[in-house]
Design an enzyme around this catalytic site. Structure first.
Site, PDB file in Angstrom:
ATOM      1  N   ASN A 124      -5.881  -7.957  -2.292  1.00 45.63           N
ATOM      2  CA  ASN A 124      -5.567  -8.222  -0.883  1.00 45.63           C
ATOM      3  C   ASN A 124      -4.525  -7.400  -0.116  1.00 45.63           C
ATOM      4  O   ASN A 124      -4.329  -7.436   0.933  1.00 45.63           O
ATOM      5  CB  ASN A 124      -5.061  -9.742  -1.018  1.00 45.63           C
ATOM      6  N   TYR A 125      -3.719  -6.720  -0.986  1.00 44.35           N
ATOM      7  CA  TYR A 125      -2.591  -5.985  -0.281  1.00 44.35           C
ATOM      8  C   TYR A 125      -2.489  -4.545  -0.567  1.00 44.35           C
ATOM      9  O   TYR A 125      -1.904  -3.821   0.395  1.00 44.35           O
ATOM     10  CB  TYR A 125      -1.280  -6.516  -0.765  1.00 44.35           C
ATOM     11  N   ILE A 126      -3.114  -3.946  -1.862  1.00 52.54           N
ATOM     12  CA  ILE A 126      -3.073  -2.501  -1.705  1.00 52.54           C
ATOM     13  C   ILE A 126      -4.439  -1.964  -1.051  1.00 52.54           C
ATOM     14  O   ILE A 126      -5.407  -2.560  -1.530  1.00 52.54           O
ATOM     15  CB  ILE A 126      -2.994  -2.194  -3.369  1.00 52.54           C
ATOM     16  N   SER A 176       0.719  -1.275  -0.113  1.00 52.03           N
ATOM     17  CA  SER A 176      -0.003   0.100   0.026  1.00 52.03           C
ATOM     18  C   SER A 176       0.915   1.193  -0.149  1.00 52.03           C
ATOM     19  O   SER A 176       0.566   2.262  -0.821  1.00 52.03           O
ATOM     20  CB  SER A 176      -0.947  -0.112   1.219  1.00 52.03           C
TER      21      SER A 176
END
Length: 906
Positions: free
Chosen positions: A863-865, A655
């Site tokens: 899922n991650y950003i 992110s």
């Protein structure tokens, strides 16, 4: 920092393993430093070799150990490369683009070091795109970019702590951070959740009671001694008031009043719901026996099986032509379970009723079952539009009762409401249990979780639930245990539900909270890389690898029952090879049995530590980090920030990196949507690479690229035709614009391609005419009118023949008659401009397709950003949200879409 370990929680070495010394004598450190070759070149860490394993790449590792140490393990290769090589051997092994495939009787069983296959070294074409403003190598630019982002994180962490300190020293109202809405009581609405102020804890804060709004009369009263309000100020105030009123109306229209993301997060996570009503789970249909003429053939003899055994044979036969079914381990596991079911169900018999002993897989012929299954698929494809619509409506009707539930009086979507059907387990990568039989799940295995005092869903007739419970601390609706790995399967609420949304928000808020501490954490572990205490040095080295290389923390596995997948803390001696002065080669099976291979330049101290951790008498099978496990690592991390674990680093790094890349984006006023999306995707791709989110090249990639190339050439050809129309209207334009303007690009296509393209256009026209004819007849039939004769179709198809003659004549003469109503040079030029925009979009799409072939963009984006970053991009640059989020993701991330403004920052 001091060590977190005690004698009670110190990890033990394997029974036959060797444990590192508890402390590191200074003399040993000095000895390692003596004659230390200088690590030259790149700021560390940076990947210097990645991509598909190729036969022609020679082994250049100066260690006697084989690189992966797996011996005969047949691992799946999933690695990143952006080179457009024509050699098919460049494709990943898992998709069998190689000449020697996994599972075949080939040298793939040999250790990698003997085969000498390594991914190609990174080249300028492989690395992240970067402006070539100097002669600095691309690898150095990538490493420098990572370093710049880390330096920015240090500055931001210090600024956050200073800001919090300044705010705590003052009673002045808090200033709303950039991009955050302000609540009615003047408190900034941070990150979609109303908070009073940041603190050292990431625990949600209680919502303060809003102050009463001033009475309308008071607001209208003119202060004594003040000048009259100007008409301009009155208009501005009226505009603001109107906007606030419309916003209030919009909020009131939302179901349930205020959105959950506008409310403070629950402090007590133990109670998830007060009332819960649902209809249970949807079971798969019962097995329908095969037609009598479709049988398994064993040693040339058709055999009759009990339906239970026939179903298992059908599972294999239906997928007999797939890559999975051709793997030795898949066949072995299937046949073991199949024989067991055959024996238990009464055995196999021939046509005369004689018993047939099935004991050799090689004598089994599943071709009739495969042909039957392929026929079923073809019949399904051939269904009419009306039949498909009826089938879809019936499916929707059957599923409807299970798709939603009611939580605390609010309707919520249920996610995976279906019970998994029986099948052959596939797994991912080199899973040792691939091919085993997944048993049919019965109601007697299922636990139902539901509210007290409401009707419990009825199980299928003749069955009962395992148990029914009323656990308000659980967010699942049903649960059972599957037989392959003994894992528990849960029916949860859907991605668009409040439960899932709150979970996502908490995850990303925890990653945002890490911004405040990241510089201290990095400073501490960099210091402890030289600690005299072995446990602290191992922990610091593991933290470096997790933070800088995005390695997963890793957990201990039951080697007998699970795939031998590892993460950072569970790396073994054979998973790491060292090459002086600073290169570390990782080769192991990661999550989902996906092979992780990377060569990375690291800081010299990290290299020396890994060398120390591999020191004799350690050997194959011994742990690298033998004085560390994930529990201890997470315990240490929580001392910096409550709830901080190793996995938060992946979310934070993804992110934060995306936020820096998007922040630097700037577009000219004439930038197209394709230009903007290309830069967004490029940033997403860079995050995926830095976080090592990989995937295997799909089998259809080359065909897709070829199809895109044909489309690009078709647009170029169409541009050429359109430009020729300008000359048909005004031949003087050739001199005015220059002859080059009207020529086909030299690299466009061959004469052969042009002819194929013309034939393709004509064939598409034939299909269009034929379909129109068929639809006309359907309408006539529906109205009970006389249908058109076949002669009518033949007459209509003459238009396609005329088109073929016209196109061939144009190409031969290089002259095209202007088309359209009242064509002019200006109209044709406008058409050329639109075609050129289409060409630009098609070329960018093809470039993205190729560059993304081995990068899992979805993994990063979903899922991650932080999804709010994508929302900010769309709002800032005027891009529709559906260009970055599918409809499903748009529903999933409603909280992100509605909670931030365009200047919000991660």
């Amino acid at each position: 920092m001091a060590s977190d370990y005690s004698d009670d929680d110190m990890p033990l070495a394997r029974p036959n393993g060797r444990l590192s010394a508890a402390t590191i004598p200074k003399s040993e450190d000095r000895a390692m430093d003596k004659n230390d070759p200088a690590a030259k070149g790149l700021p560390a860490p940076v990947s210097i070799r990645h991509g598909p394993v190729r036969d022609e790449d020679a082994m250049d590792v100066d260690s006697p150990q084989q690189v992966n140490g797996h011996g005969k393990r047949k691992s799946r290769v999933s690695v990143v490369s952006y080179k457009d090589e024509s050699d098919s051997d460049d494709a990943p092994i898992a998709k069998r683009q190689r000449k020697k495939v996994v599972g075949s009787d080939s040298e793939d069983d040999a250790p990698l070091s003997r085969k000498g296959r390594l991914p190609p070294k990174a080249t300028a074409a492989d690395m992240i795109d970067s402006d070539s403003d100097d002669d600095k190598p691309l690898t150095a630019k990538l490493a420098q970019k990572k370093k710049d982002i880390e330096n920015a994180a240090v500055r931001e962490a210090r600024a956050i702590r200073k800001s919090v300190k300044d705010e705590s020293d003052s009673d002045a109202p808090l200033a709303a951070p950039k991009g955050q809405k302000r609540t009615s009581n003047g408190v900034p609405k941070a990150n979609g959740v109303k908070k009073e102020a940041d603190s050292d804890s990431d625990a949600p804060l209680k919502k303060t009671k809003p102050k009463a709004k001033p009475a309308p009369a008071a607001s209208k009263a003119k202060p004594k001694g003040k000048a009259d309000v100007t008409p301009a100020k009155k208009a501005a105030a009226k505009k603001v008031a109107k906007k606030e009123e419309s916003e209030e109306v919009e909020d009131d229209d939302d179901e349930g009043g205020e959105n959950w993301w506008d409310k403070p997060m629950d402090q007590d996570d133990s109670i998830k719901w007060t009332t819960l009503v649902h209809n249970g789970v949807m079971f798969p249909p019962a097995y329908e026996p095969l037609p009598k003429n479709v049988k398994l053939i064993y040693d040339g003899v058709p055999v009759t099986l009990d339906p239970e055994a026939e179903e298992v044979a059908y599972f294999f036969g239906a997928m007999a032509d797939t890559a999975h079914a051709k793997l030795d381990v898949f066949q072995k596991n299937f046949f073991t379970d199949f024989k067991e079911v055959v024996t238990k169900s009464g055995g196999a018999k021939d046509r005369q009723g004689n018993k047939v002993n099935i004991k050799d897989f090689a004598k089994c012929d599943f071709s009739k079952i495969l042909n039957y299954e392929q026929g079923r698929k073809e019949a399904k494809k051939a269904m009419s539009k009306e039949e498909k619509k009826a089938a879809a409506e019936e499916k929707k009707r059957v599923e409807a009762p299970f798709k939603t539930c009611t939580v605390d009086g609010k309707t919520q979507e249920v996610g995976n409401f279906r019970v998994e059907p029986p099948a052959l387990f596939r797994g991912r990568g080199a899973h040792p249990k691939t091919g085993k039989l997944k048993y049919r799940v019965m109601p007697e295995q299922i636990t139902i979780n539901i509210g007290k005092g409401v009707k419990v869903p009825e199980p299928p007739a003749g069955h009962k639930w395992k148990t029914v419970q009323h656990d308000q601390k659980a967010s699942w609706l049903a649960m059972w245990q599957e037989n392959i790995n003994g894992n528990y399967k849960y029916v949860m609420l859907g991605a668009t539900s409040d439960f899932k949304g709150k979970s996502d928000l908490k995850k990303f808020e925890k990653a945002r909270a890490l911004k405040k501490y990241i510089d201290r954490i990095r400073k501490d572990y960099e210091k402890e890389l030289k600690s005299d205490i072995m446990a602290d040095r191992q922990r610091a080295t593991a933290m470096y690898l997790i933070d800088k290389l995005a390695l997963r923390a890793g957990n201990e596995k039951d080697a007998e029952n699970e795939a031998e997948t590892v993460g950072c803390c569970s790396l073994k001696y054979q998973h790491i090879t060292l090459r002086e002065p600073d290169t570390v080669i990782f080769d192991f099976l990661g999550k989902d049995s996906i092979r992780y291979y990377d060569e990375v330049k690291v800081e010299r101290q990290v290299f020396k530590n890994l060398k120390l951790f591999k020191k004799a008498p350690k050997g194959e099978g011994d742990d690298i980090f033998d004085r560390l496990n994930t529990s201890q690592l997470n315990k240490h991390l929580s001392s910096y920030m409550p709830g901080l674990t190793a996995k938060v680093f992946r979310t934070y790094n993804a992110s934060y990196t995306m936020s820096r890349l998007l922040k630097d984006l700037k577009f000219p006023s004439n930038a197209t949507l394709a230009d903007k999306m290309y830069e967004y995707t490029k940033a997403n791709r860079e995050v995926a690479i830095l976080c090592n989110h990989k995937r295997t090249v799909t089998a259809s990639h080359e065909a897709t690229m070829e199809k895109m190339g044909d489309r690009i050439n078709a647009i170029k050809f169409n541009i050429w035709r359109t430009k020729q129309m300008i000359l048909d209207i005004d031949p003087k334009q050739k001199k005015k614009k220059g002859a080059e303007y009207f020529q086909l690009p030299e690299d466009m296509a061959s004469e052969e391609w042009i002819q194929k393209h013309i034939n393709f256009i004509v064939e598409e026209e034939r299909k269009r005419i034929t379909k129109k004819f068929e639809n006309d007849n359907k309408k006539l039939a529906a109205n009970k009118e006389k249908q058109l004769p076949e002669k009518e179709l033949k007459d209509r198809l003459k238009a396609a023949d005329d088109l073929a003659k016209q196109r061939k004549k144009e190409w031969k003469s290089k002259k095209v008659e202007a088309e359209g109503k009242g064509p002019t040079v200006e109209k044709i030029e406008e058409k050329v401009k639109k075609l050129e925009q289409s060409l630009n979009a098609a070329e960018l799409k093809q470039q993205n397709q190729d560059e993304n072939k081995e990068v899992a963009l979805g993994t990063s984006k979903i899922n991650y950003i932080d999804p709010r970053l994508s929302v900010v991009f769309c709002k800032k640059f005027g891009v529709a949200i559906n260009k970055v989020f599918s409809k499903t993701l748009e529903n999933k991330f409603q909280w992100a879409i509605k909670s931030v403004e365009e200047d919000w920052e991660f």
